[in-house]
Design a protein around this motif. Structure first.
Motif, PDB file in Angstrom:
ATOM      1  N   GLU A   1       3.955   7.940 -43.783  1.00 21.19           N
ATOM      2  CA  GLU A   1       4.778   8.791 -43.988  1.00 21.19           C
ATOM      3  C   GLU A   1       5.117   8.845 -45.553  1.00 21.19           C
ATOM      4  N   TYR A   2       5.228   7.474 -46.152  1.00 22.20           N
ATOM      5  CA  TYR A   2       5.205   7.052 -47.442  1.00 22.20           C
ATOM      6  C   TYR A   2       4.018   7.832 -48.289  1.00 22.20           C
ATOM      7  N   GLY A   3       2.902   7.652 -47.706  1.00 20.24           N
ATOM      8  CA  GLY A   3       2.003   8.293 -48.579  1.00 20.24           C
ATOM      9  C   GLY A   3       1.936   9.603 -48.639  1.00 20.24           C
ATOM     10  N   ASN A   4       2.239  10.526 -47.537  1.00 17.57           N
ATOM     11  CA  ASN A   4       2.600  11.667 -47.561  1.00 17.57           C
ATOM     12  C   ASN A   4       3.829  12.302 -48.434  1.00 17.57           C
ATOM     13  N   LEU A   5       4.777  11.535 -48.229  1.00 21.99           N
ATOM     14  CA  LEU A   5       5.760  11.800 -49.314  1.00 21.99           C
ATOM     15  C   LEU A   5       5.411  11.725 -50.718  1.00 21.99           C
TER      16      LEU A   5
ATOM     17  N   ASP B   1      10.782  18.458 -50.785  1.00 20.17           N
ATOM     18  CA  ASP B   1      12.367  19.134 -50.808  1.00 20.17           C
ATOM     19  C   ASP B   1      13.336  17.943 -51.248  1.00 20.17           C
ATOM     20  N   ASN B   2      13.116  16.737 -50.662  1.00 22.30           N
ATOM     21  CA  ASN B   2      14.209  16.010 -50.950  1.00 22.30           C
ATOM     22  C   ASN B   2      13.438  14.348 -51.454  1.00 22.30           C
ATOM     23  N   PRO B   3      13.538  14.428 -52.863  1.00 20.51           N
ATOM     24  CA  PRO B   3      12.991  13.287 -53.437  1.00 20.51           C
ATOM     25  C   PRO B   3      13.606  11.707 -52.967  1.00 20.51           C
ATOM     26  N   LEU B   4      14.742  11.908 -52.534  1.00 25.30           N
ATOM     27  CA  LEU B   4      15.387  10.634 -52.181  1.00 25.30           C
ATOM     28  C   LEU B   4      14.993  10.062 -51.019  1.00 25.30           C
ATOM     29  N   ARG B   5      14.176  10.824 -50.097  1.00 22.75           N
ATOM     30  CA  ARG B   5      13.772  10.238 -49.155  1.00 22.75           C
ATOM     31  C   ARG B   5      12.596   9.094 -49.356  1.00 22.75           C
ATOM     32  N   ILE B   6      11.647   9.451 -50.499  1.00 23.87           N
ATOM     33  CA  ILE B   6      10.910   8.326 -50.926  1.00 23.87           C
ATOM     34  C   ILE B   6      11.598   6.993 -50.965  1.00 23.87           C
ATOM     35  N   ARG B   7      12.677   7.000 -51.402  1.00 23.49           N
ATOM     36  CA  ARG B   7      13.420   5.745 -51.664  1.00 23.49           C
ATOM     37  C   ARG B   7      13.999   5.336 -50.212  1.00 23.49           C
ATOM     38  N   GLN B   8      14.355   5.993 -49.352  1.00 20.08           N
ATOM     39  CA  GLN B   8      14.848   5.571 -48.010  1.00 20.08           C
ATOM     40  C   GLN B   8      13.540   4.996 -47.187  1.00 20.08           C
ATOM     41  N   VAL B   9      12.432   5.528 -47.459  1.00 16.24           N
ATOM     42  CA  VAL B   9      11.092   5.300 -46.722  1.00 16.24           C
ATOM     43  C   VAL B   9      10.809   3.992 -47.386  1.00 16.24           C
TER      44      VAL B   9
END
Length: 66
Positions: free
Chosen positions: A24-28, A38-46
């Motif tokens: 998932e991190y690679g895909n993000l 859409d949500n760049p903060l999702r990278i930090r969460q992952v």
């Protein structure tokens, strides 16, 4: 994912969860580089989820968790 939820999983489940999270991190990161995220903060969460999972796996390997 919260640390309490991770502590309840077995070592095998944690390793599968880590693999899924790394994919998932690679895909993000790919979506971010192509400006489709859409949500760049999702990278930090992952990233934080990966660290949490690795911490619990390390605790299993050191014998802190059983």
């Amino acid at each position: 994912m919260k640390i309490d939820e991770l502590k309840e999983l077995s070592l095998e489940d944690l390793k599968y969860k880590l693999e899924d999270t790394l994919v998932e991190y690679g895909n993000l990161k790919f979506q971010h580089s192509t400006h489709q995220l859409d949500n760049p903060l999702r990278i930090r969460q992952v990233r934080k989820d990966i660290a949490r999972i690795k911490t619990v796996i390390n605790e299993y390997e050191l014998g802190i968790r059983k």
